[in-house]
Design an enzyme around this catalytic site. Structure first.
Site, PDB file in Angstrom:
ATOM      1  N   HIS A 275       8.384 -40.710-110.972  1.00  0.00           N
ATOM      2  CA  HIS A 275       7.298 -40.700-111.973  1.00  0.00           C
ATOM      3  C   HIS A 275       6.888 -39.259-112.333  1.00  0.00           C
ATOM      4  O   HIS A 275       7.150 -38.820-113.427  1.00  0.00           O
ATOM      5  CB  HIS A 275       6.086 -41.536-111.548  1.00  0.00           C
ATOM      6  CG  HIS A 275       6.433 -42.927-111.121  1.00  0.00           C
ATOM      7  ND1 HIS A 275       7.108 -43.792-111.951  1.00  0.00           N
ATOM      8  CD2 HIS A 275       6.246 -43.591-109.941  1.00  0.00           C
ATOM      9  CE1 HIS A 275       7.298 -44.943-111.302  1.00  0.00           C
ATOM     10  NE2 HIS A 275       6.799 -44.836-110.093  1.00  0.00           N
ATOM     11  N   ASP A 326      12.672 -49.588-111.486  1.00  0.00           N
ATOM     12  CA  ASP A 326      11.454 -49.698-110.678  1.00  0.00           C
ATOM     13  C   ASP A 326      10.990 -51.137-110.446  1.00  0.00           C
ATOM     14  O   ASP A 326      11.532 -51.828-109.600  1.00  0.00           O
ATOM     15  CB  ASP A 326      10.369 -48.833-111.350  1.00  0.00           C
ATOM     16  CG  ASP A 326       9.136 -48.619-110.492  1.00  0.00           C
ATOM     17  OD1 ASP A 326       9.033 -49.269-109.447  1.00  0.00           O
ATOM     18  OD2 ASP A 326       8.266 -47.812-110.852  1.00  0.00           O
TER      19      ASP A 326
HETATM   20  C1  NGQ Z   1       5.605 -49.614-105.164  1.00  0.00           C
HETATM   21  N1  NGQ Z   1       5.273 -49.086-107.466  1.00  0.00           N
HETATM   22  O1  NGQ Z   1       5.785 -49.068-104.067  1.00  0.00           O
HETATM   23  O2  NGQ Z   1       6.132 -50.688-105.445  1.00  0.00           O
HETATM   24  C2  NGQ Z   1       4.722 -48.929-106.151  1.00  0.00           C
HETATM   25  C3  NGQ Z   1       3.322 -49.468-106.084  1.00  0.00           C
HETATM   26  C4  NGQ Z   1       2.006 -47.872-104.670  1.00  0.00           C
HETATM   27  C5  NGQ Z   1       5.159 -48.124-108.372  1.00  0.00           C
HETATM   28  N2  NGQ Z   1       4.587 -47.028-107.977  1.00  0.00           N
HETATM   29  C6  NGQ Z   1       2.633 -49.219-104.781  1.00  0.00           C
HETATM   30  N3  NGQ Z   1       5.569 -48.268-109.599  1.00  0.00           N
HETATM   31  O3  NGQ Z   1       2.420 -46.920-105.336  1.00  0.00           O
HETATM   32  O4  NGQ Z   1       1.084 -47.754-103.873  1.00  0.00           O
HETATM   33 ZN    ZN Z   2       8.409 -47.369-107.189  1.00  0.00          ZN
END
Ligand code: NGQ
Ligand code: ZN
Length: 461
Positions: A275, A326
């Protein structure tokens, strides 16, 4: 025997489009020779349309495919990344190993059909639903390795270190119980996975989940432990995706997340900053100069309301970047390119932002850059149609209505900007083996059935 040859009237090589190209690869599925301006030798198959390098997918949480599309309703006054995450934790809480394998098998087949030839799996659901480790601690990682092997997609496994719920060592919450492990147990997991990855040609790296989830000491010790296993293994981290993360990081340390990471970790070309949406001018410059790849996930970033990465600024600093699907709201390499370019157009009120002086065709320029950055982040030789790289490629369908009668660069443009984006793919090869023919993976029906069944079970009551 994998060794083979293929002829293409048009092929996208690292330096640009070439005509009448003969590719040859060895038994290991590695390209040995690319010859342009030649003719098809007798008995050598010809591609049905332009040949483009397969896209490495640098960021995937496979299980989230089972949950994609199911959070598109208003649940609170103001839904956000954080409210989405609460729902996602609930879904992750119910997952069993057979669900993981079924979802990933379909997802990886889908990826191949959509132009991805390899994937980096950022794997953080480690434990049973009550938070205790499985008898074989690697159970869920092994389910993913099996899925990748079954469908024949190139694989980089990134087991995730996750210890805290926020900056300053905040204790993990209930929804995170399946993710939590000590640094020591992470290193033991890596040791046990290393031979299993080697056996199927997969790369093993490490993913500290985020600065929110990994305290400084653990970050340092985990990287030292990884280095003892493989000094060149990739390291991926979620960073600066949401403005709240930036604010919390400043409150904790006085620094912004990317700034903090650059000051405290040996960030270099092994790293993928997933990101990196919210960076200051100085962070864009320093992060690009570190050699790290920016892991852009345009459709997920849009879906979750993250913000817009400043691609022109990153490119001014010669930053490397690649693409990830993702959360798998979209599983389609061309559609990620479309979303990336369109978000830049909306932000800058200009057109053809991804093009360059050297490569005015947007789809061509973006594809070449994303393949190169994706390969770097994957830690595998999947960097395009060049000797020494894996024979990973996509053949466009020149008979598709959106492409018919066009030149090769325009066919790729039409594939990205004017088709239904998977429909114009004829074939996909990985490591010199055909995995998708006439647009379909051999396991398409079987994998789809397994997916639907697993999802239905997971959503029951
Ligand atoms: C994840 N997803 O680990 O799946 C994360 C969300 C977080 C993205 N960052 C959870 N798109 O970052 O705490
Ligand atoms: Zn992720």
């Amino acid at each position: 025997m994998t060794a083979g040859r293929l002829f293409a009237a048009d092929a996208l090589l690292p330096e640009g489009w070439a005509k009448n190209v003969l590719l040859a690869w060895n038994d290991a599925g590695q390209l040995t020779r690319i010859e342009a301006g030649t003719h098809a030798p007798a008995g050598v198959q010809s591609a049905k349309g332009p040949l483009v390098p397969g896209m490495p997918n640098l960021h995937s949480h496979a299980f989230q495919r089972g949950f994609a599309g199911l959070t598109e309703f208003r649940a609170g006054e103001q839904d956000s990344f954080w409210s989405w995450r609460t729902l996602m934790y609930r879904f992750a809480g119910r997952l069993a190993p057979q669900h993981m394998e079924a979802i990933a098998t379909w997802l990886y087949a889908e990826m191949l059909e959509a132009g991805y030839t390899s994937v980096c799996e950022f794997q953080y659901v480690h434990h049973q639903d009550d938070g205790r480790p499985y008898a074989d601690d690697a159970t869920l990682s092994l389910a993913l390795l099996r899925a990748a092997q079954k469908v024949g997609i190139g694989f980089t496994l990134l087991p995730v270190l996750y210890q805290t719920s926020g900056f300053g060592g905040l204790p993990p919450n209930e929804g995170q119980r399946r993710f939590i492990r000590s640094t020591e147990s992470m290193l033991a997991l890596l040791e046990s996975l290393k031979p299993r990855c080697d056996a199927q040609g997969a790369c093993l790296g490490l993913a500290p989940h985020s600065l929110r989830a990994v305290p400084p000491d653990a970050l340092r010790e985990a990287i030292a432990g990884l280095d003892a296993i493989d000094r060149s293994a990739p390291i991926h981290i979620h960073i600066a995706e949401q403005t709240r993360e930036v604010e919390d990081c400043i409150a904790w340390s006085g620094s912004r997340p990317v700034e903090w990471l650059l000051d405290h970790a040996p960030v270099d070309a092994r790293w993928c900053l997933v990101h990196a949406t919210h960076m200051s001018d100085a962070e864009y410059q320093r992060a690009a100069a570190s050699g790290a790849v920016a892991g852009l996930c345009p459709t997920t970033e849009a879906n979750l309301g993250d913000g817009i990465f400043d691609l022109p600024r990153w490119r001014r600093h010669h930053g490397a970047w690649g693409l990830g699907s993702d959360s798998h709201a979209t599983v389609n390499a061309a559609e990620e390119l479309l979303m990336l370019e369109y978000s830049q157009r909306l932000a800058t009120r200009q057109r053809n932002v991804g093009a360059s002086a050297a490569q005015p065709q947007v789809a061509t320029a973006l594809t070449l850059a994303a393949v190169q950055g994706g390969a770097q982040a994957s830690g595998r030789a999947v960097g395009g149609l060049e000797a020494g790289q894996q024979a990973d490629f996509v053949i466009l369908d020149a008979d598709h209505l959106a492409l018919q009668g066009l030149g090769a660069p325009e066919m790729l443009s039409a594939h990205v900007f004017a088709s239904h984006r998977t429909s114009a793919i004829d074939a996909v090869w990985v490591g010199g083996k055909p995995r998708v023919a006439a647009g379909r993976h051999a396991l398409h029906d079987e994998a789809a059935r397994g997916f639907v069944q697993a999802r239905s079970q997971l959503l029951k009551d």
